[in-house]
Enzyme design. Structure first.
Site, PDB file in Angstrom:
ATOM      1  N   ALA A   9      -4.345  12.774  -1.456  1.00  0.00           N
ATOM      2  CA  ALA A   9      -5.076  12.219  -1.317  1.00  0.00           C
ATOM      3  C   ALA A   9      -5.663  12.174  -3.049  1.00  0.00           C
ATOM      4  CB  ALA A   9      -6.418  13.035  -0.550  1.00  0.00           C
ATOM      5  N   GLY A  11      -4.149  10.547  -5.034  1.00  0.00           N
ATOM      6  CA  GLY A  11      -2.879  10.158  -5.847  1.00  0.00           C
ATOM      7  C   GLY A  11      -3.508   8.540  -6.012  1.00  0.00           C
ATOM      8  N   MET A  13      -1.237   6.330  -3.973  1.00  0.00           N
ATOM      9  CA  MET A  13      -0.875   5.957  -2.897  1.00  0.00           C
ATOM     10  C   MET A  13      -2.186   6.187  -1.459  1.00  0.00           C
ATOM     11  SD  MET A  13       0.906   3.531  -2.346  1.00  0.00           S
ATOM     12  CE  MET A  13       1.285   3.714  -0.218  1.00  0.00           C
ATOM     13  N   ALA A  97       8.790   6.160   6.431  1.00  0.00           N
ATOM     14  CA  ALA A  97       8.951   5.498   5.984  1.00  0.00           C
ATOM     15  C   ALA A  97       9.395   4.427   4.506  1.00  0.00           C
ATOM     16  CB  ALA A  97       8.255   4.117   6.388  1.00  0.00           C
ATOM     17  N   PHE A 100       6.654   0.803   3.469  1.00  0.00           N
ATOM     18  CA  PHE A 100       5.232   0.403   5.018  1.00  0.00           C
ATOM     19  C   PHE A 100       4.992  -1.240   4.451  1.00  0.00           C
ATOM     20  CE2 PHE A 100       4.635   5.014   4.966  1.00  0.00           C
ATOM     21  CZ  PHE A 100       5.007   5.348   6.585  1.00  0.00           C
ATOM     22  N   HIS A 127       9.449  -0.792 -10.268  1.00  0.00           N
ATOM     23  CA  HIS A 127       8.715   0.134 -10.405  1.00  0.00           C
ATOM     24  C   HIS A 127       7.641   0.789 -11.490  1.00  0.00           C
ATOM     25  CE1 HIS A 127      10.399   0.753  -6.553  1.00  0.00           C
ATOM     26  NE2 HIS A 127       9.504   0.616  -5.931  1.00  0.00           N
ATOM     27  N   LYS A 131       6.819   6.660 -11.604  1.00  0.00           N
ATOM     28  CA  LYS A 131       7.464   7.049 -10.451  1.00  0.00           C
ATOM     29  C   LYS A 131       8.546   8.043 -10.964  1.00  0.00           C
ATOM     30  CE  LYS A 131      10.031   4.662  -7.136  1.00  0.00           C
ATOM     31  NZ  LYS A 131      10.035   5.267  -5.297  1.00  0.00           N
ATOM     32  N   THR A 138      13.167   2.480  -1.008  1.00  0.00           N
ATOM     33  CA  THR A 138      13.194   1.074  -0.470  1.00  0.00           C
ATOM     34  C   THR A 138      15.338   1.080  -0.642  1.00  0.00           C
ATOM     35  OG1 THR A 138      10.947   1.152  -0.441  1.00  0.00           O
ATOM     36  CG2 THR A 138      12.665  -1.162  -0.495  1.00  0.00           C
TER      37      THR A 138
HETATM   38  P1  NAD Z   1       1.027  10.042  -7.269  1.00  0.00           P
HETATM   39  O1  NAD Z   1       1.901  10.978  -8.476  1.00  0.00           O
HETATM   40  O2  NAD Z   1       0.344   8.791  -7.198  1.00  0.00           O
HETATM   41  O3  NAD Z   1       0.686  11.393  -6.313  1.00  0.00           O
HETATM   42  C1  NAD Z   1       0.645  11.433  -6.138  1.00  0.00           C
HETATM   43  C2  NAD Z   1      -0.829  13.239  -5.524  1.00  0.00           C
HETATM   44  O4  NAD Z   1       0.212  13.829  -5.305  1.00  0.00           O
HETATM   45  C3  NAD Z   1      -1.104  13.700  -6.740  1.00  0.00           C
HETATM   46  O5  NAD Z   1      -2.240  13.395  -6.445  1.00  0.00           O
HETATM   47  C4  NAD Z   1      -0.720  15.137  -6.032  1.00  0.00           C
HETATM   48  O6  NAD Z   1      -1.593  16.029  -7.456  1.00  0.00           O
HETATM   49  C5  NAD Z   1      -0.012  15.146  -4.862  1.00  0.00           C
HETATM   50  N1  NAD Z   1       0.591  16.622  -4.463  1.00  0.00           N
HETATM   51  C6  NAD Z   1       1.637  16.941  -5.205  1.00  0.00           C
HETATM   52  N2  NAD Z   1       1.687  18.208  -4.723  1.00  0.00           N
HETATM   53  C7  NAD Z   1       1.091  17.736  -3.614  1.00  0.00           C
HETATM   54  C8  NAD Z   1       0.861  19.099  -2.528  1.00  0.00           C
HETATM   55  N3  NAD Z   1       2.061  19.843  -2.136  1.00  0.00           N
HETATM   56  N4  NAD Z   1       0.116  18.621  -0.870  1.00  0.00           N
HETATM   57  C9  NAD Z   1      -0.550  18.010  -1.582  1.00  0.00           C
HETATM   58  N5  NAD Z   1      -0.921  17.119  -2.514  1.00  0.00           N
HETATM   59  C10 NAD Z   1      -0.462  16.862  -3.424  1.00  0.00           C
HETATM   60  O7  NAD Z   1       1.981   8.932  -6.571  1.00  0.00           O
HETATM   61  P2  NAD Z   1       1.961   7.670  -5.729  1.00  0.00           P
HETATM   62  O8  NAD Z   1       1.951   6.837  -6.737  1.00  0.00           O
HETATM   63  O9  NAD Z   1       0.605   7.555  -4.931  1.00  0.00           O
HETATM   64  O10 NAD Z   1       3.767   8.137  -4.899  1.00  0.00           O
HETATM   65  C11 NAD Z   1       3.316   8.313  -4.128  1.00  0.00           C
HETATM   66  C12 NAD Z   1       4.417   8.797  -3.076  1.00  0.00           C
HETATM   67  O11 NAD Z   1       4.655   8.291  -2.322  1.00  0.00           O
HETATM   68  C13 NAD Z   1       5.951   8.822  -4.036  1.00  0.00           C
HETATM   69  O12 NAD Z   1       6.575   9.569  -3.587  1.00  0.00           O
HETATM   70  C14 NAD Z   1       6.270   7.522  -3.921  1.00  0.00           C
HETATM   71  O13 NAD Z   1       7.771   6.763  -4.429  1.00  0.00           O
HETATM   72  C15 NAD Z   1       5.988   6.986  -2.416  1.00  0.00           C
HETATM   73  N6  NAD Z   1       5.345   5.944  -2.175  1.00  0.00           N
HETATM   74  C16 NAD Z   1       6.143   5.225  -1.229  1.00  0.00           C
HETATM   75  C17 NAD Z   1       5.573   3.942  -0.286  1.00  0.00           C
HETATM   76  C18 NAD Z   1       6.015   3.275   0.867  1.00  0.00           C
HETATM   77  O14 NAD Z   1       5.559   2.393   1.448  1.00  0.00           O
HETATM   78  N7  NAD Z   1       6.819   4.534   2.060  1.00  0.00           N
HETATM   79  C19 NAD Z   1       4.821   3.434  -1.329  1.00  0.00           C
HETATM   80  C20 NAD Z   1       4.373   4.063  -2.414  1.00  0.00           C
HETATM   81  C21 NAD Z   1       4.725   4.682  -3.266  1.00  0.00           C
END
Ligand code: NAD
Length: 213
Positions: A9, A11, A13, A97, A100, A127, A131, A138
């Site tokens: 929460a 992070g 995303m 997914a 998204f 990216h 990352k 994707t």
């Molecule tokens: P980020 O590093 O900003 O956020 C990740 C968060 O997860 C951090 O705040 C971290 O402290 C927290 N975290 C770590 N371990 C945890 C746990 N065990 N429980 C709860 N929280 C925990 O990363 P981001 O840029 O937000 O990306 C997150 C993921 O989403 C990546 O794998 C990225 O590739 C993916 N992503 C997917 C899509 C999609 O459309 N599917 C789009 C963008 C990013």
């Protein structure tokens, strides 16, 4: 009302998802799990119908296991782990997914179609430099949908969000299919759709936003 908890929460995303869930009329944000907020996933499951996971490649699977064991459906956006590990999780539904954004789903569909007609293809995914995984989920999914064996090139630079080009080549011509997410808001309609639908899936896990469209 769908009670939604978010893992990751704090992070990039996760924060965007928390805002989107709060703004959705049919959803209530009931928990924000993140080590940076000193809140564990186990602490947010009791009140939740759905857990949304945008964490890290090493934590998403364990979070999903905890949630389904507690009867909480899971929507996973985290990439960089083996999605086949989600097979066999039981107790609640799992939807994942790698992307998204509707434009990215269309890009993958068009690339799969084009690959049937052109001699060769390569993927360039670009990216932001924070990352953790490469190639992107994707790009890996696109290559799979194109029949496999497609080389993937990964670019990581500040200033980028999430971008992908599929370049197809044949005698005397190339075709480039490109998608750009310039803002993380691009993923939110897909995430909200998955939250609304995950509870009524007829099988689990379901992978790919195209399965819900
Ligand atoms: P980020 O590093 O900003 O956020 C990740 C968060 O997860 C951090 O705040 C971290 O402290 C927290 N975290 C770590 N371990 C945890 C746990 N065990 N429980 C709860 N929280 C925990 O990363 P981001 O840029 O937000 O990306 C997150 C993921 O989403 C990546 O794998 C990225 O590739 C993916 N992503 C997917 C899509 C999609 O459309 N599917 C789009 C963008 C990013």
């Amino acid at each position: 009302m769908i009670a939604v908890a978010v893992a990751g929460a704090a992070g990039r995303m996760g924060e965007t998802v928390c805002r989107a869930v709060t703004a959705a009329q049919d959803m209530e944000l009931v928990g924000r799990a993140d080590p940076r907020l000193s809140t564990a996933v186990a602490d947010v499951l009791e009140e939740a119908d759905v857990l949304v996971d945008f964490t890290t490649p090493t934590t998403a699977l364990a979070n999903a296991r905890l949630a389904v064991a507690a009867g909480v459906h899971v929507v996973i956006g985290t990439t960089g782990f083996d999605l086949s590990e989600l097979e066999g999780l039981s107790g609640a539904n799992v939807f994942a997914a790698p992307n998204f954004a509707i434009g990215a789903v269309l890009m993958m569909k068009f690339a799969a179609e084009a690959a049937r007609h052109m001699a060769a293809a390569e993927i360039v995914e670009l990216h932001h430099d924070r990352k953790l995984d490469r190639p992107s989920g994707t790009a890996a999914r696109t290559a799979e949908l194109m029949g496999g064996g497609v080389p993937i090139h990964s670019v990581r630079l500040p200033g980028l969000v999430a971008h992908q080009e599929v370049i197809l080549g044949d005698v005397g011509q190339t075709l480039t299919i490109r998608h750009d997410s310039t803002d993380r808001e691009s993923f939110m309609p897909g995430v909200l759709l998955a939250i609304r639908r995950v509870g009524e899936l007829e099988r689990t896990p379901v992978i790919g936003l195209e399965q819900l469209l």
